[in-house]
Design an enzyme around this catalytic site. Structure first.
Site, PDB file in Angstrom:
ATOM      1  N   CYS A 259      20.708  62.938  29.500  1.00 27.10           N
ATOM      2  CA  CYS A 259      20.920  62.819  28.059  1.00 27.10           C
ATOM      3  C   CYS A 259      20.291  64.020  27.340  1.00 27.10           C
ATOM      4  O   CYS A 259      19.141  64.381  27.608  1.00 27.10           O
ATOM      5  CB  CYS A 259      20.315  61.524  27.532  1.00 27.10           C
ATOM      6  SG  CYS A 259      20.577  61.274  25.762  1.00 27.10           S
TER       7      CYS A 259
ATOM      8  N   CYS B 210      14.229  61.657  23.089  1.00 29.57           N
ATOM      9  CA  CYS B 210      13.465  60.447  22.749  1.00 29.57           C
ATOM     10  C   CYS B 210      12.262  60.355  23.692  1.00 29.57           C
ATOM     11  O   CYS B 210      12.425  60.308  24.919  1.00 29.57           O
ATOM     12  CB  CYS B 210      14.341  59.216  22.892  1.00 29.57           C
ATOM     13  SG  CYS B 210      15.849  59.285  21.890  1.00 29.57           S
TER      14      CYS B 210
ATOM     15  N   CYS C 181      12.039  57.731  26.632  1.00 35.37           N
ATOM     16  CA  CYS C 181      13.185  57.499  27.515  1.00 35.37           C
ATOM     17  C   CYS C 181      13.146  58.350  28.776  1.00 35.37           C
ATOM     18  O   CYS C 181      13.000  59.581  28.723  1.00 35.37           O
ATOM     19  CB  CYS C 181      14.474  57.770  26.746  1.00 35.37           C
ATOM     20  SG  CYS C 181      15.954  57.357  27.695  1.00 35.37           S
TER      21      CYS C 181
ATOM     22  N   CYS D  21      26.506  44.115  28.632  1.00 32.61           N
ATOM     23  CA  CYS D  21      26.239  45.327  27.860  1.00 32.61           C
ATOM     24  C   CYS D  21      26.299  46.542  28.778  1.00 32.61           C
ATOM     25  O   CYS D  21      25.769  46.510  29.893  1.00 32.61           O
ATOM     26  CB  CYS D  21      24.870  45.249  27.201  1.00 32.61           C
ATOM     27  SG  CYS D  21      24.616  43.745  26.226  1.00 32.61           S
TER      28      CYS D  21
ATOM     29  N   CYS E 236      29.247  44.435  24.891  1.00 33.91           N
ATOM     30  CA  CYS E 236      28.466  45.313  24.029  1.00 33.91           C
ATOM     31  C   CYS E 236      28.325  46.667  24.720  1.00 33.91           C
ATOM     32  O   CYS E 236      28.218  46.729  25.949  1.00 33.91           O
ATOM     33  CB  CYS E 236      27.087  44.699  23.774  1.00 33.91           C
ATOM     34  SG  CYS E 236      25.988  45.712  22.750  1.00 33.91           S
TER      35      CYS E 236
ATOM     36  N   CYS F 215      24.415  45.527  16.535  1.00 30.73           N
ATOM     37  CA  CYS F 215      23.210  45.191  17.302  1.00 30.73           C
ATOM     38  C   CYS F 215      22.233  46.356  17.099  1.00 30.73           C
ATOM     39  O   CYS F 215      22.469  47.455  17.598  1.00 30.73           O
ATOM     40  CB  CYS F 215      23.548  45.013  18.782  1.00 30.73           C
ATOM     41  SG  CYS F 215      22.111  44.659  19.833  1.00 30.73           S
TER      42      CYS F 215
ATOM     43  N   ARG G 183      16.683  39.241  19.775  1.00 31.70           N
ATOM     44  CA  ARG G 183      16.745  39.352  21.232  1.00 31.70           C
ATOM     45  C   ARG G 183      15.402  39.818  21.804  1.00 31.70           C
ATOM     46  O   ARG G 183      14.916  40.897  21.471  1.00 31.70           O
ATOM     47  CB  ARG G 183      17.881  40.304  21.640  1.00 31.70           C
ATOM     48  CG  ARG G 183      19.241  39.823  21.130  1.00 31.70           C
ATOM     49  CD  ARG G 183      20.406  40.605  21.693  1.00 31.70           C
ATOM     50  NE  ARG G 183      21.654  40.195  21.075  1.00 31.70           N
ATOM     51  CZ  ARG G 183      22.422  39.181  21.485  1.00 31.70           C
ATOM     52  NH1 ARG G 183      22.055  38.467  22.534  1.00 31.70           N
ATOM     53  NH2 ARG G 183      23.537  38.875  20.847  1.00 31.70           N
TER      54      ARG G 183
END
Length: 422
Positions: free
Chosen positions: A112, A116, A119, A158, A192, A252, A324
């Site tokens: 990616c 972040c 992550c 998901c 999702c 979400c 959640r």
């Protein structure tokens, strides 16, 4: 002095064996008069009336006009009282025994371009984490994973891709993701995805493929966001949420606690979510799982009670939203998770992995459900939060996807039942 004189007079009177009625009446009048003067001399304390805060007076009201001082007051409420109030709101709109079981699969791991700091999939520190970039999964392994998840009791599947957004990949990969959505939707499961930032057109294509919900977490408060990532802006996140909402997809959006933020940043995150034009249908509350090699590798995770406090606050400010209980459950005791459910959590992610981090074993979750008297929320139960455009969750799955599922069932050991295909 007057009271002392009357008292002595009364004592003298009592010493006499026979006192006339006139004398007794005179003594009683003197005592009453003296007592009245004494009472009149006492200062009268002013009665102080404390008006309850608006959030308590309107507990359970659906609002998007929350103020920071209100959310701060809620978050700072003594924990047991906070949980009690959150549980009260939870029971106004939800069945407290119903908890949805969801499964999350990484369909494209690593590489990616975002940075972040929490992550493990960022290419910025892949040398330190040792996580290698992988290609987008093929259709069949994803479909098989969804089948296993459904058989294990999950009603929502998901799929996450480590992308900045679909715009960074070619049309063939994007078409494959749309096919994944259609095929999983054909299983009668909620679908999702979390694929990074979306354009309005991409959101519409996902909706056309049968997507139920799109996950795009805000992570933290607007004020703290720049300390977590610098490759995108908070406004980019909000723009994607607007595109998802406009396309008629369920929103979400939640965040992570334990990023080094302060309590006011947690308040700021929940305030941002609760003041969106419509509350998100789903708000995942994640507890940091520190991954070796990331900038936050040495960050201490927040306590289970910190997580409960955030869940309870989310429940009060967003009464109808599905809250959640997401990443970071692995080292929580059943008692801590039970308190989270009491405070308003009504969803978990099960399975042994969440993208790249370990998660609770399904058998452990099954035992916990039995111990606590919980039952699984079925797919496509109405999500009262959000707006009218995203409430048609039980709309027919794409016809091609339904036909393909039936064909798969006919050629495999799967009976094809229980999908509620239309």
């Amino acid at each position: 002095m007057a009271l002392l004189q009357v008292t002595k007079l009364a004592q003298s009177a009592c010493a006499v064996t026979s006192v006339s009625g006139v004398m007794r009446q005179h003594i009683y009048r003197c005592i009453a008069s003296s007592s009245g003067r004494q009472q009149a001399a006492q200062p009268v304390a002013a009665e102080i009336v404390h008006e309850e805060p608006r959030w308590i007076r309107r507990l359970g009201t659906i609002r998007t006009d929350w103020q920071r001082d209100e959310v701060t007051d809620i978050y700072s409420t003594p924990l047991l009282d906070l949980v009690y109030k959150a549980a009260t709101v939870h029971r106004m709109y939800n069945d407290p025994s119903m908890v949805q079981r969801c499964t999350l699969l990484s369909i494209k791991t690593g590489g990616c371009p975002e940075n972040c700091s929490y992550c493990s999939q960022s290419s910025h520190w892949s040398d330190d984490t040792g996580l290698k970039a992988e290609k987008l999964m093929d259709l069949e392994p994803v479909f098989e994973a969804a089948l296993r998840a459904r058989e294990a009791g999950s009603t929502r599947f998901c799929m996450g891709a480590a992308w900045r957004g679909p715009s960074q990949v070619g049309p063939r990969q994007w078409e494959r993701v749309l096919e994944m959505v259609a095929r999983v939707r054909g299983l009668g499961m909620e679908v999702c995805t979390t694929l990074g930032m979306l354009t309005p057109e991409q959101a519409k294509q996902l909706r056309g493929a049968g997507l139920t919900a799109y996950n795009h977490n805000l992570d933290t408060s607007p004020e703290y966001y720049g300390k977590i990532t610098t490759t995108r802006k908070y406004e980019d996140r909000l723009a994607t949420l607007a595109a998802v909402r406009d396309a008629g997809i369920s929103v979400c959006a939640g965040g992570i606690i334990g990023l080094g933020e302060g309590e006011q940043d947690r308040v700021g995150l929940l305030l941002q979510l609760a003041t969106l034009p419509e509350h998100p249908e789903s708000v995942p509350i994640n507890r940091l799982v520190a991954v070796k090699g990331t900038p936050l590798q040495d960050q201490e995770p927040p306590s289970g009670l910190d997580l409960v406090r955030c869940i309870a606050t989310a429940r009060i400010v967003m009464p109808r939203t599905v809250v959640r209980l997401s990443a970071g459950r692995l080292d929580l005791s059943p008692a801590e998770q039970a308190l989270a459910f009491l405070a308003g959590a009504n969803s978990i992610f099960d399975g042994d992995k969440l993208l790249t981090t370990p998660n609770n074993d399904r058998n452990e979750d099954t035992q916990m459900f039995e111990l606590l008297g919980l039952r699984s929320r079925p797919a496509f139960l109405n999500y009262a939060s959000g707006n009218d455009s995203s409430r048609d969750f039980a709309a027919a799955a794409p016809a091609a996807a339904v036909a393909e599922v039936h064909a798969h069932a006919a050629s495999s050991s799967c009976c094809g039942g229980g999908c509620d295909l239309k």
